[in-house]
Write a protein that holds these residues in place. Structure first.
Motif, short mmCIF file in Angstrom:
data_model
loop_
_atom_site.label_atom_id
_atom_site.label_comp_id
_atom_site.label_asym_id
_atom_site.label_seq_id
_atom_site.Cartn_x
_atom_site.Cartn_y
_atom_site.Cartn_z
N TYR A 153 36.56 31.81 37.33
CA TYR A 153 36.11 33.39 37.66
C TYR A 153 34.34 33.63 37.68
CZ TYR A 153 37.44 37.93 38.60
OH TYR A 153 37.09 39.78 39.50
N PRO A 154 34.43 34.00 36.36
CA PRO A 154 32.55 34.59 35.99
C PRO A 154 31.76 34.39 36.75
CG PRO A 154 33.90 34.16 33.92
CD PRO A 154 34.76 33.31 34.94
N GLN A 155 31.39 32.79 37.33
CA GLN A 155 30.41 32.57 38.24
C GLN A 155 30.93 32.85 39.92
OE1 GLN A 155 32.68 29.91 36.46
NE2 GLN A 155 30.59 29.95 34.95
N LEU A 156 32.13 33.41 40.30
CA LEU A 156 32.27 34.43 41.66
C LEU A 156 31.51 34.93 42.21
CD1 LEU A 156 36.11 33.50 41.74
CD2 LEU A 156 34.76 31.80 42.42
N ASN A 157 30.74 34.49 43.85
CA ASN A 157 30.27 35.95 44.64
C ASN A 157 30.81 37.48 43.78
OD1 ASN A 157 29.79 37.98 46.17
ND2 ASN A 157 28.72 35.88 47.19
N ASN A 158 30.78 38.66 43.66
CA ASN A 158 31.01 39.83 43.08
C ASN A 158 32.28 40.02 44.41
OD1 ASN A 158 30.30 40.41 40.82
ND2 ASN A 158 28.30 40.97 41.83
N LYS A 159 31.56 39.90 46.13
CA LYS A 159 32.09 40.01 46.68
C LYS A 159 33.63 39.33 46.74
CE LYS A 159 28.44 40.81 49.96
NZ LYS A 159 28.17 40.95 51.44
N LYS A 189 35.03 38.61 44.52
CA LYS A 189 35.96 39.27 42.84
C LYS A 189 36.74 41.14 43.34
CE LYS A 189 33.38 37.81 39.11
NZ LYS A 189 32.40 38.00 38.11
N VAL A 190 36.16 41.47 44.60
CA VAL A 190 36.35 42.95 45.32
C VAL A 190 37.35 42.07 46.07
CG1 VAL A 190 35.94 44.47 46.44
CG2 VAL A 190 34.55 44.36 45.32
N LEU A 191 37.43 40.74 47.03
CA LEU A 191 38.47 40.31 47.33
C LEU A 191 39.47 40.79 46.96
CD1 LEU A 191 39.53 39.75 50.03
CD2 LEU A 191 38.39 37.76 49.93
N LEU A 192 39.41 39.54 45.83
CA LEU A 192 40.90 39.40 44.27
C LEU A 192 41.00 40.23 43.83
CD1 LEU A 192 39.70 35.96 42.91
CD2 LEU A 192 40.97 36.22 44.83
N ASP A 193 40.68 41.54 43.90
CA ASP A 193 41.41 42.58 43.40
C ASP A 193 42.19 43.78 44.49
OD1 ASP A 193 41.44 44.46 41.18
OD2 ASP A 193 39.86 45.92 42.56
N LEU A 194 41.16 43.54 45.22
CA LEU A 194 41.92 43.98 46.77
C LEU A 194 43.95 43.32 46.89
CD1 LEU A 194 41.88 46.32 48.60
CD2 LEU A 194 40.90 44.91 50.38
N GLY A 195 43.67 41.99 46.75
CA GLY A 195 44.59 41.29 46.78
C GLY A 195 45.61 41.23 46.10
N TRP A 196 44.84 42.17 44.61
CA TRP A 196 46.35 42.58 43.56
C TRP A 196 46.36 43.59 43.92
CZ3 TRP A 196 48.50 39.32 39.93
CH2 TRP A 196 49.09 40.07 39.59
N LYS A 197 45.99 44.61 44.05
CA LYS A 197 46.66 46.24 44.34
C LYS A 197 47.30 46.32 45.76
CE LYS A 197 42.27 47.61 41.76
NZ LYS A 197 41.72 48.33 41.97
N THR A 198 47.41 46.08 46.50
CA THR A 198 48.08 45.10 47.35
C THR A 198 49.01 44.63 47.85
OG1 THR A 198 46.16 43.88 48.66
CG2 THR A 198 46.46 46.33 48.90
N TRP A 199 49.35 43.29 46.60
CA TRP A 199 50.30 42.51 46.09
C TRP A 199 50.56 41.33 47.05
CZ3 TRP A 199 56.00 43.35 44.28
CH2 TRP A 199 55.59 44.47 43.47
#
Length: 173
Positions: free
Chosen positions: A123-129, A131-141
């Protein structure tokens, strides 16, 4: 009998009636989906009725998980049969998934060795975009992590097929 063993036995109580109750619910959901799909002329209703399919896949995964821990039936063969059937419904080969899941329980809490936690290492080496996609997926279920789990699982599975001597843990590191 010591107290810890009593608690473990209580947690692993086999309730075959629970399995049949869940199977009945799943069949009702499937019948509801089929009836809705076949009786409606509306594309919107047909698409809306498709929500039943991921629900069934999720429920199949839960039953497969219980079969992994051999708490669906008394007896390894019955649990393996149930695991194989319900693993097929959620697109996972049961016996291989079971091995990885048991290793996950052996190494649970050990970030370095738990094969399920392999994703957290990269995860720390992932592209920031991403990471944003993962965060959006988490927040929207949106089940993006479930999709990633399938990708990681199938990648590990193909690696295991090439070199049968390594465990899932060794492939994850």
């Amino acid at each position: 009998m010591n107290e810890k063993l009593k608690i473990i036995r209580q947690l692993h109580t086999i309730e075959e009636s629970r399995f049949f109750n869940n199977l009945t619910i799943d069949l009702c959901i499937l019948i509801l989906h089929i009836l809705t799909w076949r009786s409606s002329e509306s594309s919107f209703i047909k698409i809306l009725s498709s929500i039943f399919i991921p629900i069934l896949i999720f429920r199949s995964f839960a039953i497969m998980h219980d079969a992994t821990h051999e708490v669906v039936f008394k007896g390894k063969r019955k649990n393996e049969f149930v695991g194989i059937v319900f693993g097929t419904l959620c697109f996972l080969p049961f016996l291989i998934w079971k091995k990885g899941h048991i290793e996950h329980h052996i190494w649970s809490g050990n970030l370095a060795k738990d094969p399920v936690m392999a994703f957290l290492k990269v995860y720390p080496q992932l592209n920031n975009k991403f990471k944003v996609l993962l965060d959006l997926g988490w927040k929207t279920w949106f089940p993006i992590l479930a999709i990633i789990q399938h990708v990681v699982f199938w990648t590990l599975l193909s690696s295991l097929a090439k070199n049968k001597s390594l465990s899932l843990y060794e492939k994850a590191t």
